[in-house]
Design a protein around this motif. Structure first.
Motif, PDB file in Angstrom:
ATOM      1  N   ALA A  55      38.979  32.238  33.339  1.00 48.09           N
ATOM      2  CA  ALA A  55      38.218  32.700  34.502  1.00 48.09           C
ATOM      3  C   ALA A  55      39.144  33.103  35.642  1.00 48.09           C
ATOM      4  O   ALA A  55      38.930  34.129  36.310  1.00 48.09           O
ATOM      5  CB  ALA A  55      37.257  31.603  34.960  1.00 48.09           C
ATOM      6  N   LEU A 104      40.630  36.513  34.991  1.00 45.68           N
ATOM      7  CA  LEU A 104      39.666  37.587  35.237  1.00 45.68           C
ATOM      8  C   LEU A 104      39.543  37.888  36.731  1.00 45.68           C
ATOM      9  O   LEU A 104      39.475  39.056  37.137  1.00 45.68           O
ATOM     10  CB  LEU A 104      38.299  37.209  34.658  1.00 45.68           C
ATOM     11  CG  LEU A 104      38.141  37.402  33.148  1.00 45.68           C
ATOM     12  CD1 LEU A 104      36.880  36.700  32.649  1.00 45.68           C
ATOM     13  CD2 LEU A 104      38.115  38.883  32.782  1.00 45.68           C
ATOM     14  N   ALA A 115      34.047  36.676  35.668  1.00 45.08           N
ATOM     15  CA  ALA A 115      34.427  35.268  35.775  1.00 45.08           C
ATOM     16  C   ALA A 115      33.261  34.425  36.276  1.00 45.08           C
ATOM     17  O   ALA A 115      32.969  33.351  35.731  1.00 45.08           O
ATOM     18  CB  ALA A 115      35.624  35.126  36.706  1.00 45.08           C
ATOM     19  N   ALA A 161      36.510  31.304  42.620  1.00 41.06           N
ATOM     20  CA  ALA A 161      35.849  32.594  42.390  1.00 41.06           C
ATOM     21  C   ALA A 161      34.814  32.859  43.475  1.00 41.06           C
ATOM     22  O   ALA A 161      34.668  33.985  43.964  1.00 41.06           O
ATOM     23  CB  ALA A 161      35.208  32.619  41.004  1.00 41.06           C
TER      24      ALA A 161
END
Length: 442
Positions: free
Chosen positions: A108, A111, A120, A143
Motif C-alpha cells: 500500500a 502504491l 492503496a 494514505a
C-alpha cells in the motif's frame, strides 16, 4: 416448470446413484475443488487485467526485498507503470508472504508513493481487520493524511487495537486531539511522545500548533503526518524536500500509464517523438507519414529509423526493415553515433522483430555497454520469464530498475528486461521499457 433449467445434470445423476461418464466426472471433480484461501494480497485496488495467479511460484523473499524499495527509490516512468499495475492487482500473494501484514502494508505504501493512492486506500478499506495490524493501520493512516483526509487518519488511530503506544501513534493522536480542540489532552500526549523519542521537526511543528502563536519554522515533508501538520500551519510546502509519498501527493494527478517528459527539438521528427512520449501514437504516425528523409535537413537516417522503431514498439508491431536500418547505422559514422544506433538496435530487437541474416551477422559484433545488474539477478529474471511467472518476472525487473534510478536501466540491462517481460506475458510493459530506452537515445 422446466426443472432442467434449475438443476445441473451432474448433481441429478449423482443423486440417482448412476455412473458418470468420464468427462462429466472430471467436471464434477473440478467444480468440487476448494478455492484458494484469500490473503492480504487478494484485495484489488482497481481492475488491472492481470491474472488471478499473478504471484504463482513467486519468491516471498524477493517480494519482501523489492516492494519496500518501490516506495523509497525513484523509478523511471516505465518502471513506475509496471509497479502500479502489479501492486494494484488482486491476486493470492507470494507463498509465505501473502499473510505478512508488513509486506501488505509495504504494498500500500508503494502504491501511494507511486501516485496511485486511490488504489492503496481501496485495498486497505476492503482488507479485513486492519485495526488488528499496526503496519496496515499505519499505512491506512498515512494514505488518509496524504489524501487530505485527516479525520480518516484519526479514525484509524482510534480503531487500532494493538501496539498503540508506538511513537507514530502517540504523535498522530496528539495531532488528532489538537485538531479536535482537546488542547490539554493534546499537550499531554505531545509531551509523552517527545519524552519517548524526541524529534526536532515534529516538536517544532506540533509545538507551534498547540501554542497557536510563534514561528513554526520551515515545513517538514518526511511523511503524511509531517505533511498534515505543515499544511495545517499554512506553511509554504515548496520550501521543503518531500519524501516520495509526499511528492506524489503534491504532484498533479499521475497517469497510470507510462508517459515521458520529452523536450522536442527543431523539426517534425522530434515533434513526432514528443507526442508519442505523451501517448499519442496516432498523431505520431500521421506526422511520420508526411516525412521524406531528403526533405528534412535536420534529421538523418538514424533519426528516422529511431522514430520508426518508436512507433513500431508503441504499436506492438514487428518491423524487420527498421531493425535492419538501425543495425546498418550501427556500423557506420562516428563512434558516438554508432553507439547510439547499436543500443537502439539491441533494445528494439529485444521486442522480437526479426533481422535479416546479414543484419544478424553485423549485430553480433555490437557492444551495447556494460550491464549494471548482478549476473545472478539477470539470470533469475530470465528463468522466471521462461516459466511465464509474471509476478516474479515483474519483481526482478523492478529490482533492477529501482537500483538504476529515475533514468531507468542501462541499455544492456534494459534489453534483458524487455525480453523477459515480453516472454512472461507482460507485453505492454515490455513495450514501455523499449520506448523509454529508445527515447533516451534521441
Amino acid at each position: 416448470m422446466d426443472f432442467r433449467r434449475h438443476f445441473r445434470l451432474p448433481a441429478l445423476v449423482l443423486a440417482a446413484g448412476l455412473a458418470l461418464p468420464q468427462a462429466v466426472a472430471a467436471q464434477v471433480a473440478v467444480e468440487a475443488a476448494p478455492l484458494p484461501a484469500l490473503d492480504l494480497f487478494s484485495t484489488a485496488g482497481r481492475e488491472t487485467g492481470l491474472p488471478a495467479d499473478l504471484w504463482r511460484e513467486a519468491s516471498a523473499a524477493t517480494a519482501s526485498t523489492v516492494i519496500p524499495l518501490l516506495a523509497q527509490k525513484p523509478l523511471s516512468p516505465a518502471a513506475a507503470a509496471l509497479a502500479r499495475r502489479v501492486l494494484a492487482t488482486g491476486a493470492q500473494g507470494p507463498e509465505g508472504g501473502g499473510n505478512d501484514p508488513a509486506l501488505a502494508a509495504a504494498r500500500a505504501q508503494a502504491l501511494v508513493a507511486l501516485g496511485d493512492a486511490e488504489a492503496a486506500r481501496m485495498i486497505l478499506q476492503r482488507t479485513a481487520q486492519v485495526e488488528r495490524s499496526e503496519p496496515l493501520s499505519r499505512a491506512a493512516a498515512e494514505a488518509a493524511l496524504l489524501a487530505g483526509d485527516e479525520q480518516g487518519a484519526c479514525d484509524a488511530a482510534e480503531a487500532l487495537t494493538t501496539d498503540r503506544d508506538r511513537i507514530y501513534w502517540l504523535r498522530l493522536r496528539a495531532f488528532c486531539q489538537a485538531r479536535a480542540g482537546e488542547t490539554a489532552a493534546a499537550q499531554l500526549t505531545f509531551d509523552l511522545a517527545q519524552s519517548v523519542e524526541r524529534d526536532a521537526a515534529y516538536g517544532r511543528l506540533m509545538g507551534a500548533k498547540l501554542a497557536g502563536v510563534g514561528d513554526p519554522g520551515a515545513p517538514s515533508l518526511r511523511n503524511g503526518l509531517d505533511y498534515a501538520l505543515s499544511r495545517s500551519l499554512g506553511l509554504d510546502l515548496t520550501a521543503a524536500e518531500p519524501a516520495p509519498a509526499v511528492a506524489a501527493a503534491l504532484a498533479p494527478e499521475t497517469p497510470l500509464e507510462a508517459r515521458w517528459t520529452f523536450v522536442a527539438g527543431p523539426g517534425p521528427v522530434s515533434a513526432a517523438m514528443a507526442v508519442l512520449a505523451q501517448g499519442d501514437l496516432a498523431l505520431a504516425e500521421n506526422v511520420r507519414a508526411t516525412l521524406v528523409q531528403d526533405e528534412i535537413p535536420e534529421a538523418g537516417a538514424f533519426d528516422l529509423a529511431l522514430l520508426d522503431a518508436l512507433i513500431a514498439a508503441s504499436a506492438g508491431r514487428e518491423d524487420r526493415a527498421t531493425l535492419d536500418r538501425l543495425v546498418e547505422r550501427g556500423g557506420i559514422g562516428e563512434a558516438k553515433a554508432r553507439a547510439r544506433a547499436q543500443q537502439a538496435a539491441a533494445i528494439f530487437a529485444a521486442l522480437g522483430s526479426p533481422m535479416s541474416p546479414q543484419a544478424r551477422g553485423e549485430f553480433a559484433r555490437f557492444a551495447i555497454g556494460e550491464a549494471k545488474a548482478p549476473e545472478a539477478r539477470t539470470l533469475a529474471l530470465a528463468l522466471a520469464s521462461e516459466r511465464r511467472l509474471p509476478g516474479e518476472t515483474a519483481m526482478l525487473a523492478l529490482w533492477i530498475a529501482a537500483e538504476a534510478g529515475a533514468a531507468g536501466p542501462a541499455p544492456a540491462d534494459r534489453t534483458h528486461i524487455v525480453r523477459a517481460l515480453k516472454a512472461a506475458g507482460l507485453d505492454q510493459h515490455a513495450r514501455d521499457f523499449a520506448v523509454e530506452g529508445l527515447l533516451a537515445l534521441r
